[in-house]
Scaffold this active site. Structure first.
Site, short mmCIF file in Angstrom:
data_model
loop_
_atom_site.label_atom_id
_atom_site.label_comp_id
_atom_site.label_asym_id
_atom_site.label_seq_id
_atom_site.Cartn_x
_atom_site.Cartn_y
_atom_site.Cartn_z
N HIS A 27 13.60 48.14 12.68
CA HIS A 27 12.26 48.03 13.27
C HIS A 27 11.70 46.62 13.13
O HIS A 27 10.72 46.28 13.79
CB HIS A 27 11.32 49.03 12.59
CG HIS A 27 11.27 48.92 11.10
ND1 HIS A 27 12.23 49.49 10.30
CD2 HIS A 27 10.41 48.30 10.27
CE1 HIS A 27 11.95 49.23 9.03
NE2 HIS A 27 10.85 48.50 8.98
N GLY A 74 18.11 51.09 13.01
CA GLY A 74 16.85 51.72 13.38
C GLY A 74 16.77 53.10 12.77
O GLY A 74 15.70 53.56 12.36
N ASN A 136 8.25 45.30 0.04
CA ASN A 136 6.85 45.03 0.38
C ASN A 136 5.92 46.18 -0.01
O ASN A 136 4.73 46.15 0.29
CB ASN A 136 6.70 44.68 1.86
CG ASN A 136 7.13 45.80 2.80
OD1 ASN A 136 6.96 46.98 2.49
ND2 ASN A 136 7.70 45.43 3.94
N LYS A 198 3.32 42.79 2.86
CA LYS A 198 3.34 43.04 4.30
C LYS A 198 2.15 42.33 4.95
O LYS A 198 1.01 42.47 4.49
CB LYS A 198 3.26 44.55 4.55
CG LYS A 198 3.93 45.03 5.82
CD LYS A 198 4.03 46.54 5.81
CE LYS A 198 4.99 47.06 6.86
NZ LYS A 198 5.18 48.51 6.77
N SER A 296 44.76 67.42 2.19
CA SER A 296 44.52 68.55 3.10
C SER A 296 44.51 68.12 4.56
O SER A 296 45.06 68.80 5.42
CB SER A 296 43.19 69.23 2.76
OG SER A 296 43.26 69.88 1.51
N GLU A 317 30.91 61.32 3.10
CA GLU A 317 31.26 61.32 4.52
C GLU A 317 30.41 60.34 5.33
O GLU A 317 30.89 59.77 6.32
CB GLU A 317 31.14 62.73 5.10
CG GLU A 317 32.16 63.71 4.58
CD GLU A 317 31.76 64.37 3.27
OE1 GLU A 317 32.59 65.12 2.70
OE2 GLU A 317 30.62 64.12 2.81
N PHE A 342 32.56 69.27 7.13
CA PHE A 342 31.87 68.26 6.35
C PHE A 342 31.48 67.04 7.18
O PHE A 342 30.65 66.23 6.75
CB PHE A 342 32.73 67.82 5.17
CG PHE A 342 33.16 68.98 4.29
CD1 PHE A 342 32.37 70.11 4.19
CD2 PHE A 342 34.34 68.92 3.59
CE1 PHE A 342 32.77 71.19 3.40
CE2 PHE A 342 34.75 69.99 2.79
CZ PHE A 342 33.95 71.13 2.70
N HIS A 366 40.86 71.96 9.15
CA HIS A 366 40.36 73.22 8.60
C HIS A 366 39.23 73.79 9.46
O HIS A 366 38.18 74.22 8.97
CB HIS A 366 39.88 73.03 7.16
CG HIS A 366 41.02 72.76 6.21
ND1 HIS A 366 41.85 71.66 6.34
CD2 HIS A 366 41.47 73.46 5.13
CE1 HIS A 366 42.75 71.68 5.37
NE2 HIS A 366 42.56 72.76 4.63
N ASP A 374 38.83 80.88 2.34
CA ASP A 374 37.86 79.94 1.76
C ASP A 374 36.42 80.27 2.11
O ASP A 374 35.50 79.84 1.42
CB ASP A 374 38.17 78.51 2.20
CG ASP A 374 39.37 77.94 1.46
OD1 ASP A 374 39.77 78.55 0.45
OD2 ASP A 374 39.90 76.90 1.88
#
Length: 576
Positions: A27, A74, A136, A198, A296, A317, A342, A366, A374
């Site tokens: 921003h 952003g 700030n 600021k 896996s 992740e 995930f 999976h 599972d």
């Protein structure tokens, strides 16, 4: 920073020795654009087009518009994670001394992704990475959690093995010294924590709440209070030397693994790992990342053969996808993998990667109820919808080993976000090793002039559809079977021909009905063409723990359920 420490050739933004500057607090784009103007990259006329239609100077910067922007920002908490990926490229792959500077805001340090990045950078000892935090004390709606307590932030960074420097952000000499100290620090990334106010220097605005994103009440008076109009010009240091990245093969010589048709069953996740390792052998620009489940997802095959180009991101992740974006920004072709379920955690990073125009490959293993015992926390049942919704994405769901290997190689040459869905259990090898699978295509596996309807399947449901078709054939009921391995883009001509020939499409997917295979098929008819009768078999309940076979049957997506649905449609004369 621009005058004394940044090394950058604005005429050659792709120069391999350039430092990289990332504005995580997107921003604050007017600050970035003003710096570009001071460096001579922009002029006053373009600067005044800020946030106007057709301008390169968007409200938040993106590399789609400006060549000097490393990544779209952003959505806060993303600049530092991507910066870690860029720094990893410099330190581990390019082995050059460019530096990555990331300007963060204090508000975004509430994001967990920042601390995923901090831990990753500390673990990798990325001394080519500098985070500059503008403390700030004011966020959008009021004070931040820690206000001007610089040590509160410093303690957190030090806990992740960062070197920290606390300064007055309005003391130019202190800022300059801090940059010099960061450059001379070895073995650790550096966080510069700058206390600022600021709106500093403008009466009625300085350090006041409720003014975030709002125009100054009197711009001319504010300019006068800041010392009047100036035309600041900064001479940016040129990068050292004329380094080039290693040249890489085109990939035409990839020696993919092969499986004999009708041979032993093979899991598509196994094919993914072996094909990725082979692709890495053929191409030096292929890199792999995983979220600590490489045994896996089978990314471990790549890790064993190409450890120098493998990045373990652990259970983070968001950082994994962000690092992939950073590596892609440096010209690498990343493949990042985890369980399909995930990857939902990293969805905002996927979305922003698309905004950046980043080219990354994601593999979700999976997937679906077919993983079995599972239970639902591990089952990716929303992933196809999630990735189909991403702008300009490619979504693939192979059903056998040879198809998977081909698609892994195919995605290396694509643009944008590429998602490959793999399965846990072994499936039959139904295609020859030399079969081609173009993106946007499909395969008609059963067809006759007497087909009563068309079964459209992908991935794990393809062998179920074939078994159902065989059973129905013995009863004199002919059905067409389409393997729609390319879920996006979808094979419109083949689907339209099937609808014209058979009048009814039955989709079968190991996914929730919203946004998955059924919706992908429906999209083929949303351009004014007649919509065929469409029947959907999908996972409509919350599954529990059970064997894969029990799961598929409970969800009504196994061969027996497909055949039963077809018989019902025939008995009720819904299909001719």
């Amino acid at each position: 920073l621009l005058a004394n420490h940044l090394r950058y050739d604005f005429d050659r933004p792709d120069h391999p020795a350039n430092d990289r500057l990332i504005l995580s607090k997107g921003h604050a784009s007017p600050l970035l654009y003003s710096a570009f103007k001071a460096a001579g990259a922009l002029d006053d006329e373009e600067l005044l087009t800020f946030r106007k239609m057709g301008s390169r100077l968007e409200g938040h910067p993106t590399p789609r518009r400006l060549p000097w922007v490393e990544t779209a920002t952003g959505s806060l908490g993303q600049g530092l994670p991507v910066g870690v990926g860029v720094a990893l490229s410099g330190k581990r792959l390019e082995r050059t001394d460019y530096r990555v500077w990331v300007l963060c805001g204090d508000s975004e340090l509430a994001e967990g992704s920042v601390w995923e990045a901090a831990e990753h950078a500390g673990h990798e000892r990325l001394d080519n990475l500098v985070a500059i935090v503008d403390v700030n004390r004011l966020g959008q709606r009021g004070p931040t959690r820690h206000g001007h307590d610089l040590d509160a932030y410093a303690r957190r960074f030090r806990a992740f093995d960062w070197h920290t420097i606390e300064i007055d952000g309005h003391d130019v000499d202190a800022v300059d010294r801090a940059y010099g100290e960061a450059i001379s620090t070895l073995g650790q990334p550096t966080a510069i924590l700058a206390r600022t106010l600021k709106g500093k220097g403008v009466e009625g605005v300085e350090d006041r709440e409720g003014l975030h994103g709002k125009p100054l009440p009197d711009a001319e008076e504010a300019i006068a209070q800041l010392g009047g109009e100036r035309n600041l010009v900064v001479q940016v240091h040129q990068p050292p030397g004329d380094r080039v990245l290693r040249s890489v093969p085109t990939g035409s010589g990839v020696d993919l693994p092969r499986w004999e048709r009708g041979g032993d069953k093979t899991a598509t996740r196994d094919a993914y790992g072996k094909a990725l390792a082979a692709l890495g052998t053929a191409r030096d620009d292929i890199v792999a990342l995983d979220g600590e489940v490489g045994d896996s997802t089978r990314a471990e095959y790549f890790a064993k053969e190409h450890p120098d180009r493998y990045f373990e991101c652990y259970i983070a992740e968001q950082q994994m996808v962000a690092a992939a974006v950073g590596l892609a920004a440096r010209g690498w072709v990343p493949y990042a993998s985890s369980f399909a379920a995930f990857l939902t955690r990293a969805y905002d990073f996927v979305r922003m990667a698309s905004v950046s125009g980043a080219g990354i490959n994601l593999a979700g293993s999976h997937a679906g109820v077919a993983i079995g015992q599972d239970g639902p926390s591990q089952m990716g049942l929303e992933d196809l919808a999630m990735f189909r919704a991403v702008h300009d994405s490619t979504v693939l769901y192979p059903c056998d080993a040879n198809q998977t290997a081909r698609l892994v190689a195919e995605t290396a040459g694509l643009d944008g976000i590429r998602y490959l869905r793999t399965s846990r259990g072994a499936t039959p090898v139904i295609y020859d090793p030399d079969e081609e699978f173009p993106i946007g295509g499909s395969k008609v596996l059963r067809s006759s002039g007497e087909d009563r309807l068309t079964v459209v399947a992908a991935g794990i449901t393809v062998p179920e559809a074939l078994a159902a078709a065989d059973a129905l054939d013995r009863e004199g009921i002919r059905v067409r079977v389409i393997d729609l391995y390319s879920v996006k883009p979808v094979d419109r001509p083949t689907l339209r021909q099937a609808a014209e020939d058979t009048g009814c499409l039955l989709t079968v997917e190991d996914h929730h009905p919203e946004g998955g295979l059924g919706d992908a098929v429906l999209d083929a008819f949303l351009d004014g063409r007649p919509v065929p009768r469409l029947v959907r078999l999908a996972v409509r309940t919350m599954p529990g723990s059970a064997s894969p076979e029990e799961q598929l049957h409970a969800a009504s997506i196994d061969a027996e359920s497909i055949a039963a649905s077809v018989r019902l449609l025939v008995e009720q004369a819904i299909v001719p």
